[in-house]
Design an enzyme around this catalytic site. Structure first.
Site, PDB file in Angstrom:
ATOM      1  N   ARG A 215       0.823  -1.225   0.000  1.00  0.00           N
ATOM      2  CA  ARG A 215       0.000   0.000   0.000  1.00  0.00           C
ATOM      3  C   ARG A 215       0.847   1.261   0.000  1.00  0.00           C
ATOM      4  O   ARG A 215       0.377   2.335  -0.348  1.00  0.00           O
ATOM      5  CB  ARG A 215      -0.917  -0.004   1.223  1.00  0.00           C
ATOM      6  CG  ARG A 215      -1.896  -1.162   1.258  1.00  0.00           C
ATOM      7  CD  ARG A 215      -2.889  -1.097   0.124  1.00  0.00           C
ATOM      8  NE  ARG A 215      -3.829  -2.227   0.159  1.00  0.00           N
ATOM      9  CZ  ARG A 215      -4.797  -2.400  -0.729  1.00  0.00           C
ATOM     10  NH1 ARG A 215      -4.971  -1.543  -1.721  1.00  0.00           N
ATOM     11  NH2 ARG A 215      -5.589  -3.444  -0.644  1.00  0.00           N
ATOM     12  N   GLU A 313      -9.131   7.135  -8.098  1.00  0.00           N
ATOM     13  CA  GLU A 313      -8.002   6.545  -7.382  1.00  0.00           C
ATOM     14  C   GLU A 313      -6.949   7.643  -7.239  1.00  0.00           C
ATOM     15  O   GLU A 313      -6.813   8.486  -8.125  1.00  0.00           O
ATOM     16  CB  GLU A 313      -7.449   5.346  -8.167  1.00  0.00           C
ATOM     17  CG  GLU A 313      -6.311   4.623  -7.467  1.00  0.00           C
ATOM     18  CD  GLU A 313      -5.946   3.299  -8.146  1.00  0.00           C
ATOM     19  OE1 GLU A 313      -6.855   2.483  -8.417  1.00  0.00           O
ATOM     20  OE2 GLU A 313      -4.746   3.097  -8.427  1.00  0.00           O
TER      21      GLU A 313
HETATM   22  C1  3EB Z   1      -6.999  -1.577  -4.878  1.00  0.00           C
HETATM   23  O1  3EB Z   1      -6.941  -1.107  -3.745  1.00  0.00           O
HETATM   24  C2  3EB Z   1      -7.138  -0.609  -6.004  1.00  0.00           C
HETATM   25  O2  3EB Z   1      -2.666  -3.825  -9.291  1.00  0.00           O
HETATM   26  O3  3EB Z   1      -0.859  -2.670  -8.962  1.00  0.00           O
HETATM   27  C3  3EB Z   1      -4.259   0.027  -6.580  1.00  0.00           C
HETATM   28  C4  3EB Z   1      -2.874   0.075  -6.651  1.00  0.00           C
HETATM   29  C5  3EB Z   1      -4.940  -0.957  -7.248  1.00  0.00           C
HETATM   30  C6  3EB Z   1      -2.162  -0.861  -7.393  1.00  0.00           C
HETATM   31  C7  3EB Z   1      -2.076  -2.857  -8.829  1.00  0.00           C
HETATM   32  C8  3EB Z   1      -4.223  -1.891  -8.011  1.00  0.00           C
HETATM   33  C9  3EB Z   1      -2.840  -1.849  -8.071  1.00  0.00           C
HETATM   34  O4  3EB Z   1      -6.982  -2.795  -5.110  1.00  0.00           O
HETATM   35  C10 3EB Z   1      -6.421  -1.020  -7.240  1.00  0.00           C
END
Ligand code: 3EB
Length: 321
Positions: A215, A313
């Protein structure tokens, strides 16, 4: 010209206006990223154009390290480094690799091999951009195929943990996968979000291969690299169809990440918001801007999020103080 503060740390991101060539003349510039098909970027190993159209101001995203930066190319991979940090970008034609999954596997194999052999072997952060991310039904959705390819490409990498990441859909009809990222001589500290299930533990309903990313990443110099963050609570998409509630939830997720980072830093936030419906840009900006020291610390881009019910996002950095 750059309106950024002077870099206090070895890795620093700012948004800048003016001629990209001037930014590239700075021997401390690792990379200049331009958004939109028409971003006027000179050809350079340190310059990358991403076909996400800006909604409003379109500054350059500038990553700086310490002078002097060296750069080069190896196959489809462009790189630059100051010895402490490495910027790299891989662009692959999907058709030449049998589609998005094959192109992703090839891109990840290449970047993992290149970074692993470098003096900066710790991947901190990856951005993934490709066309039509939500096209295809169920497990054939292109985002899910991308996740398959990413896991395959990383199968032989010896990474000790996953990097921070973003994966967003372009709408330019260009079937070229773009992956760019940052690596470091020193490992960073990966961060998870107490409000969210770790992405690599997502249940089967979101696809056969879980997305592999952290994250956030607290870089050794104190920069906090914030992954793409949406209105995901636990593993579920919160507030489907409700833009304002998703934006508030997204900001709450970023707050929780920052609060849990253990970072003593209190520098400015610099963010990018990816907006599914361009008409929503103003409302999203109005919700985010009060959190920033300067309204110019937010860049809005038209982009598709990996779950079709998600409307916004946000990713970015929080600077070391
Ligand atoms: C999520 O929280 C939103 O597949 O690399 C956010 C950041 C999201 C990176 C990735 C996907 C990715 O799942 C989506």
């Amino acid at each position: 010209m750059s309106r950024s503060d002077a870099p206090q740390v070895a890795l620093h991101m700012s948004y800048a206006t003016g001629a990209a060539g001037r930014l590239l003349d700075d021997p401390a510039t690792l990379a200049v990223i331009g958004f939109g098909r028409d971003a006027p970027l000179p050809a350079s190993e340190r310059a990358l154009r991403v076909g996400l159209e800006p909604l409003g101001a379109a500054p350059w995203e500038v990553w700086r390290g310490k002078a002097p930066v060296r750069s080069g190319r190896e196959g489809a991979l462009a790189w630059s480094t100051d010895g402490e940090h490495l910027f790299f970008a891989v662009e692959l034609d999907e058709a030449a690799h049998g589609g998005i999954a094959g192109a992703t596997a090839a891109a990840y194999r290449q970047l993992a091999a290149f970074v692993g052999d470098s003096a900066t072997p710790h991947v901190l952060r990856l951005w993934n951009y490709f066309d039509a991310i939500n096209l295809g039904d169920g497990d054939d959705e292109r985002y899910r195929l991308f996740c398959d390819g990413r896991a395959r490409g990383l199968a032989t990498a010896d990474w000790t943990h996953y990097p921070a990441a973003t994966a967003i859909g372009r709408r330019d009809g260009v079937r070229t996968l773009q992956v760019y990222g940052l690596a470091s001589r020193r490992p960073g500290r990966p961060l998870e979000n107490p409000r969210q299930v770790s992405a690599w533990r997502y249940p089967r309903q979101y696809g056969p291969t879980a997305p592999v990313f952290a994250r956030g990443m607290l870089e050794a110099g104190g920069e906090l690299l914030i992954s793409g963050t949406a209105a995901v609570i636990g593993h579920a998409s919160a507030h489907p169809g409700d833009l304002d509630a998703q934006t508030v939830e997204t900001l709450a997720n970023i707050d929780a990440l920052v609060d849990g980072s253990g970072s003593a830093a209190h520098g400015p936030l610099r963010l990018k918001a990816y907006v599914r419906n361009p008409a929503d840009a103003g409302r999203i900006a109005a919700a985010i801007t009060p959190r920033l020291e300067d309204p110019a610390d937010l860049v809005l881009l038209a982009g598709d999020i990996c779950r079709s019910e998600l409307l916004v996002e946000v990713d970015g950095v929080r600077h070391a103080a």
